[in-house]
Enzyme design. Structure first.
Site, PDB file in Angstrom:
ATOM      1  N   ASP A 164       0.820  -1.044  -0.203  1.00 31.09           N
ATOM      2  CA  ASP A 164      -0.070  -0.017   0.124  1.00 31.09           C
ATOM      3  C   ASP A 164       0.889   1.295  -0.001  1.00 31.09           C
ATOM      4  O   ASP A 164       2.041   1.275   0.304  1.00 31.09           O
ATOM      5  CB  ASP A 164      -0.956   0.264   1.194  1.00 31.09           C
ATOM      6  CG  ASP A 164      -1.919   1.079   0.894  1.00 31.09           C
ATOM      7  OD1 ASP A 164      -2.380   1.368   0.019  1.00 31.09           O
ATOM      8  OD2 ASP A 164      -2.435   1.522   2.212  1.00 31.09           O
ATOM      9  N   ILE A 167      -0.009   8.827   2.092  1.00 31.02           N
ATOM     10  CA  ILE A 167       0.695   9.973   2.512  1.00 31.02           C
ATOM     11  C   ILE A 167       0.629  10.205   3.963  1.00 31.02           C
ATOM     12  O   ILE A 167      -0.626  10.412   4.467  1.00 31.02           O
ATOM     13  CB  ILE A 167       0.245  11.127   1.820  1.00 31.02           C
ATOM     14  CG1 ILE A 167       0.592  11.070   0.308  1.00 31.02           C
ATOM     15  CG2 ILE A 167       1.184  12.526   2.001  1.00 31.02           C
ATOM     16  CD1 ILE A 167       0.091  12.162  -0.531  1.00 31.02           C
ATOM     17  N   HIS A 168       1.564  10.390   4.756  1.00 28.74           N
ATOM     18  CA  HIS A 168       1.522  10.614   6.040  1.00 28.74           C
ATOM     19  C   HIS A 168       2.310  11.691   6.501  1.00 28.74           C
ATOM     20  O   HIS A 168       3.257  12.296   5.895  1.00 28.74           O
ATOM     21  CB  HIS A 168       2.106   9.394   6.953  1.00 28.74           C
ATOM     22  CG  HIS A 168       1.192   8.116   6.809  1.00 28.74           C
ATOM     23  ND1 HIS A 168       0.151   7.894   7.465  1.00 28.74           N
ATOM     24  CD2 HIS A 168       1.196   7.077   6.043  1.00 28.74           C
ATOM     25  CE1 HIS A 168      -0.590   6.675   7.271  1.00 28.74           C
ATOM     26  NE2 HIS A 168       0.227   6.178   6.306  1.00 28.74           N
ATOM     27  N   ARG A 169       2.124  12.368   7.820  1.00 31.51           N
ATOM     28  CA  ARG A 169       2.820  13.431   8.200  1.00 31.51           C
ATOM     29  C   ARG A 169       4.325  13.101   9.032  1.00 31.51           C
ATOM     30  O   ARG A 169       4.086  12.255   9.941  1.00 31.51           O
ATOM     31  CB  ARG A 169       2.146  14.109   9.605  1.00 31.51           C
ATOM     32  CG  ARG A 169       2.509  15.390   9.891  1.00 31.51           C
ATOM     33  CD  ARG A 169       1.446  16.119  10.583  1.00 31.51           C
ATOM     34  NE  ARG A 169       1.499  15.751  12.290  1.00 31.51           N
ATOM     35  CZ  ARG A 169       0.305  15.848  12.884  1.00 31.51           C
ATOM     36  NH1 ARG A 169      -0.841  16.042  12.541  1.00 31.51           N
ATOM     37  NH2 ARG A 169       0.454  15.635  14.244  1.00 31.51           N
ATOM     38  N   GLU A 232      -2.515   1.371  -4.072  1.00 32.07           N
ATOM     39  CA  GLU A 232      -3.240   2.557  -4.672  1.00 32.07           C
ATOM     40  C   GLU A 232      -2.210   2.752  -5.867  1.00 32.07           C
ATOM     41  O   GLU A 232      -2.435   3.803  -6.629  1.00 32.07           O
ATOM     42  CB  GLU A 232      -3.455   3.754  -3.756  1.00 32.07           C
ATOM     43  CG  GLU A 232      -4.552   3.660  -3.099  1.00 32.07           C
ATOM     44  CD  GLU A 232      -4.678   2.890  -1.635  1.00 32.07           C
ATOM     45  OE1 GLU A 232      -3.429   2.277  -1.396  1.00 32.07           O
ATOM     46  OE2 GLU A 232      -5.794   2.858  -1.100  1.00 32.07           O
ATOM     47  N   GLU A 288      -2.636  21.932   9.449  1.00 36.82           N
ATOM     48  CA  GLU A 288      -3.327  20.925   8.705  1.00 36.82           C
ATOM     49  C   GLU A 288      -4.447  21.523   7.914  1.00 36.82           C
ATOM     50  O   GLU A 288      -4.575  22.670   7.669  1.00 36.82           O
ATOM     51  CB  GLU A 288      -4.017  20.051   9.643  1.00 36.82           C
ATOM     52  CG  GLU A 288      -3.043  19.233  10.620  1.00 36.82           C
ATOM     53  CD  GLU A 288      -2.465  18.154   9.890  1.00 36.82           C
ATOM     54  OE1 GLU A 288      -2.775  17.962   8.589  1.00 36.82           O
ATOM     55  OE2 GLU A 288      -1.670  17.098  10.294  1.00 36.82           O
TER      56      GLU A 288
END
Length: 488
Positions: A164, A167-169, A232, A288
């Site tokens: 998989d 997108i993460h922080r 994805e 954010e």
């Protein structure tokens, strides 16, 4: 399109051909707050504090402390640009992505040398330092630290072997350490890390930065549209009609996007949690998408970095959290998810979907619905309920008729003012799990909220009742080609 877009550099080359869509500067910029501060004025859009509105993408060619790097920002901060980069029309993006999810093309391994590995830095090298190797900006002076905002995180489930990308922080915490924030229950890689931790294992991970925009858009799909086990990267393959090329990482058992500008290789460490602002002690994380600077988490996972590879003279890609760029990446896949679910349930009724800037691409959707007969009365509200099912983070749905431009919020508000009565056209669904970054989703805000992250979901039905449609025809103007009168 004249330019075949398959990576960041070809995407920038295409934008160079388009009037007013890309600007460059040779003036040196500090990546610590200054870079994002400049772009806020140029064209961040979204829910960024005014005066900014939608504007061009920007390349900074001289980065303080990083003599061989450049930084690109705002690439996707315009629906028009996203459409050009995906070779379609702006109003067709959601439908195009919906078809791509239904017809995936899985990634394949690249044969030969990977562009992302032209230059290699291993953590064992004595001078290895993430702060110097990766020109990651801070968005504001309050940020916990330098953030990687557009890193394509790629991992493999330790039990099933499925892959998989999300997108993460990601915040730089030390010369070979990154923190990664997992929204509870919202992302597949978080589930992979939890399972690896149960097994007492490290989770190999790659973080690819500066990639084909099709990958950035496709990576933002979420369940139920792309359930656990759906890679994805296959969406990007379908959008490009050819598979994404991957390469083997050099120091961990994982793959990365072969034509990325940068790749960070590492492992998520089990049983370790870090405070996001442990170095700055600001109390904040970063701005954010809702437009607020969120609190620093004290429960971030830790990535031990093992290598950084990159192209020669690499281009770092970044975005401002609340910008129009986030609206494109989060909103267009949401539109696709809603369109796909409603179309399956009631074919031909839903004409289009728009997840607007005001909701950051997540909180708000406008559904353009066509009632074909009297028996369709009420189905528009069923479509709104399906939208809530398709995307749990959705808070408000506006329903409009087919003659209302769902992409123009002035037209949507016109429909609200002329086709809506608050006592009969507001439908509320209290006490439903929504999104923790909305500060109003809190027990202190409403007695109906039992826990932070719960909201009252609301439908605003701005459609004309079918039996009254004849009374609501818009003014008919003559149809003609204005070019005759507008030629210079």
């Amino acid at each position: 399109m004249a330019e075949k877009v398959r990576d960041l550099r070809s995407a920038l080359a295409l934008l160079e051909q388009m009037p007013d869509q890309l600007i460059e500067t040779e003036v040196e910029v500090d990546p610590l707050a200054e870079l994002a501060g400049v772009y806020r004025y140029v064209g961040a859009g979204g829910t960024v504090k005014r005066p900014t509105k939608e504007g061009p993408a920007m390349i900074f060619n001289r980065i303080k402390g990083h003599p061989d790097a450049r930084v690109a920002i705002g690439l996707l901060a315009s629906r028009k640009r996203v459409a050009a980069l995906l070779d379609t029309q702006p109003e067709n993006l959601g439908k195009m992505l919906c078809k791509s999810v239904e017809n995936p093309i899985p990634p394949v391994d690249l044969e030969g040398d990977a562009p992302c590995q032209q230059v290699v830095h291993k953590a064992a090298d004595p001078d290895f330092d993430l702060y110097k190797l990766v020109p990651a900006p801070t968005n504001t002076p309050d940020d916990a630290g330098p953030y990687i905002t557009l890193g394509m995180c790629y991992a493999t489930h330790p039990d099933t072997g499925v892959h998989d990308v999300t997108i993460h922080r990601l915040c730089i915490q030390g010369k070979d350490e990154l923190s990664i924030f997992f929204t509870p229950g919202a992302r597949h890689i978080g589930a992979m890390a939890e399972r690896a931790e149960e097994l007492g294992q490290r989770l190999p991970i790659s973080i690819s930065i500066g990639v084909d925009p099709a990958i950035e858009i496709g990576s933002c799909f979420e369940p139920p549209t792309t359930p656990l086990g759906y890679d994805e990267l296959s969406v990007a393959g379908a959008l490009r009609k050819e598979p994404v090329k991957l390469c083997k990482c050099l120091t961990v058992n994982q793959r990365a996007i072969a034509n990325a500008e940068y790749v960070i290789e590492g492992e998520v460490i089990p049983g370790v949690r870090v405070r996001e602002d442990q170095n700055s002690n600001t109390g904040y994380a970063m701005p954010e998408f809702p437009g607020y600077t969120g609190p620093a988490s004290d429960h971030c996972w830790l990535i031990k970095v093992t290598a950084v590879t990159h192209r020669e003279n690499p281009i770092m890609q970044t975005c401002i959290g609340p910008s129009e760029e986030h609206v494109s990446m989060a909103g267009i896949p949401t539109e696709a998810s809603i369109y796909g679910m409603v179309e399956k349930a009631m074919p031909g009724r839903l004409q289009n979907v728009y997840c607007s800037s005001a909701g950051g691409g997540k909180y708000m959707a406008v559904l353009q619905f066509k009632k074909l007969s009297q028996s369709d009365e009420g189905r528009q509200r069923q479509a709104a309920l399906l939208a809530f099912s398709a995307f749990s983070e959705l808070k408000n749905v506006f329903l409009v008729d087919e003659d209302v431009d769902c992409f123009d919020m002035n037209d949507v508000l016109w429909a609200m003012n002329t086709r809506f009565q608050g006592d009969v056209d507001v439908i509320t669904i209290p006490g439903v799990r929504c999104h923790p970054l909305d500060p109003s989703n809190d027990p202190a805000f409403s007695p109906s909220i039992r826990d932070h992250g719960i909201a009252c979901k609301t439908i605003f039905d701005c459609t004309v009742p079918y039996d009254l449609k004849e009374d609501f025809h818009r003014a008919h103007f003559m149809e003609l080609d204005p070019e005759k009168w507008l030629k210079k």
